[in-house]
Design a protein around this motif. Structure first.
Motif: not given
Lengths: 396, 151
Positions: A339-355
């Motif tokens: 989840q940590l790995l997927r999480g930072i990938e999602a933030i990088k791609k803009g799929e998740k907000p920085p928060e």
């Protein structure tokens, strides 16, 4: 001030005249004689008073470990040398085994006398299989010497098969017993219930060599080095954006700034201390961070990064590593790493907000307390230290 | 008796039939047969009086014993950050082009498997790779291909 490479090498050489315990040639016969002239209690006292802490990374006081094993009542006890060096950025044990194998064996023999063990096992990582023929040759000669000197102790070598988690002592024992390398619950600790459920001392390669040297020379020289919490010296594996790379034995207690001045390329922005499972120290903390148990502890791995490197990429590489090497036994580590790995990938791609990073930090804190073994508990180290210090690089 | 059964018998004879002998047995099998085959695992289970699932469970845990068919030689290139920083990606690309196989695959003639490995302990001399048990360091695309051509 940036030193040129020549000056750095000269300074390191000066340092080596002060600290040279691991790679110094020694007559192992004399080491064994000295050991035989001491009682088990005297050996344990000498090692305990030296303040030596385990050099594999966890830093448990070696003398105390031996004392616990010695107190156990059992006909059979084991000494295991942990040569499953797998921490990314660490290669010191390989070099020690290549150059000073006999001193490692001597450390095991000394331990066997201290705790009254009859069998020794070296668990060598599968990636170092090419060392095995030569090690076996040296070991045969050493076992013969042990017999001549009247030791009731002999050593064998076993190979690992490419699992990082087997560096964790209970996983290593599971692997030796022929099972999947999944860590056990602790307590009980190996000193009372180890290999084959017998009292077992598991020590790192480098720790054993320091023990051998402490017995050979007495602990005075060792006590003069280092700080109150981190006695002695340590072998460092230096790699990355460094002017000088390789293996160096240095006194503990130096600051990261001093270290970077000796090894860095003049543009170091971060040092990852202790490999993937260690802490990342950013430039602004170089002065105040001490290498040792009072600051950032390390099993030896020192990776330097200069300002051309993306710390997102570094963290991504570490998390991928943990996703692969997690044994999968406990959920916090298995799912948490992914989840940590997927999480930072999602933030990088803009799929998740920085928060979303705050959620991931909470997850990391949970892993620290809920994961079963040292592997899962230390995944948050690189994650939190990189995310907190290089926030912009992670989110943009 | 099949040749696998004979091989297992020889290897088990050398090591023993207790549980702690399982890993050395599997390691020898992987060396002899390139990878641990299903037949071999069943034979080992029989010899050690274990269930085949137990043997498979142990073998599949370890990267070097994974029961998947591999080529005659296994190339394992280090993918840790320090090897990356010294140009591991170019080396991988060169090997992929040379062997006409993607990372993770096996060549059509069955001679090489090309895998990525976690740190193999040569960070100061990266990029590094293992071919079977032999280590190659300070790789450039050319050096890597020369090394492969030795086989």
């Amino acid at each position: 001030m940036v030193l040129d490479r020549e000056t750095k090498l000269k300074k390191l050489k000066e340092h080596q005249t002060k600290v040279n315990m691991i790679f110094q040639d020694q007559d192992c016969g004399q080491m064994l004689d000295k050991c035989l002239s001491m009682s088990p209690d005297e050996i344990i006292a000498e090692v305990t008073e030296s303040g030596l802490k385990g050099r594999g990374g966890a830093g448990f006081p070696t003398g105390l470990k031996w004392k616990f094993a010695a107190e156990q009542k059992s006909d059979v006890k084991y000494v295991i040398c942990n040569a499953d060096e797998g921490e990314p950025g660490t290669f010191k044990d390989r070099q020690i085994l290549e150059e000073q194998a006999a001193k490692v064996f001597a450390g095991m023999a000394i331990c066997s006398r201290a705790v009254n063990a009859s069998e020794g096992i070296i668990y060598l990582r599968g990636e170092y299989n090419y060392l095995r023929p030569r090690l076996q040759e040296e070991l045969d000669a050493f076992n013969k010497k042990l017999k001549e000197k009247g030791f009731k102790f002999s050593i064998i070598i076993k190979s690992g098969s490419g699992a990082y988690v087997c560096g964790e002592e209970t996983a290593l024992i599971e692997s030796l017993e022929g099972y999947r390398g999944e860590p056990r619950n602790k307590p009980p600790y190996p000193v009372s219930h180890g290999y084959m459920n017998k009292p077992t001392v598991v020590n790192n390669v480098e720790t054993l060599v320091y023990c051998a040297m402490i017995i050979r020379m007495g602990n005075k020289e060792f006590l003069q080095l280092g700080t109150k919490d981190s006695r002695g010296a340590k072998v460092f594996s230096v790699s990355g954006d460094a002017d000088v790379e390789g293996i160096y034995e240095l006194e503990l207690g130096m600051t990261i700034r001093e270290f970077v001045d000796l090894f860095g390329d003049g543009d170091t922005k971060a040092v990852q201390v202790g490999g993937s499972s260690g802490h990342c120290v950013p430039r602004r903390d170089f002065e105040k961070t001490i290498i040792g148990f009072e600051g950032v502890p390390t099993g030896g791995s020192m990776m330097l990064f200069n300002s051309s490197r993306s710390m997102y990429h570094v963290l991504h590489n570490y998390l991928e590593f943990f996703c692969e090497e997690s044994c999968g036994q406990c959920t916090p580590c298995r799912v948490g790493s992914q989840q940590l790995l997927r999480g930072i990938e999602a933030i990088k791609k803009g799929e998740k907000p920085p928060e979303y990073l705050n959620e991931l930090k909470k997850l990391a804190e949970t892993m620290k307390v809920a994961a079963k073994c040292g592997l899962g508990q230390s995944v948050p180290n690189p994650f939190l230290s990189i995310v907190n210090n290089f926030y912009e690089e992670i989110i943009f | 008796m099949s040749s696998t059964a004979e091989l297992v018998q020889t290897i088990v004879g050398k090591h023993g039939t207790r549980r702690e002998h399982l890993l050395p047995i599997l390691q020898d099998l992987a060396k002899e047969q390139r990878y641990v085959t299903e037949d071999a695992m069943i034979e080992v289970a029989r010899a050690l009086d274990l269930s085949a699932a137990e043997v498979y469970g142990t073998a599949s845990f370890y990267t070097f014993l994974e029961p998947v068919p591999t080529g005659e030689h296994v190339i394992r290139i280090c993918k840790t950050i320090t090897c990356y920083m010294k140009g591991k990606d170019e080396v991988i690309k060169a090997i992929e082009d040379h062997l006409r196989v993607k990372l993770g695959g096996t060549t059509t003639d069955g001679k090489f498997s090309f895998f990525a490995a976690n740190c193999i302990g040569w960070c100061h001399e990266g990029p590094a790779m293992l071919i079977d048990d032999k280590v190659y360091t300070k790789l450039t695309p050319k050096k890597a291909i020369d090394a492969i051509n030795e086989y």
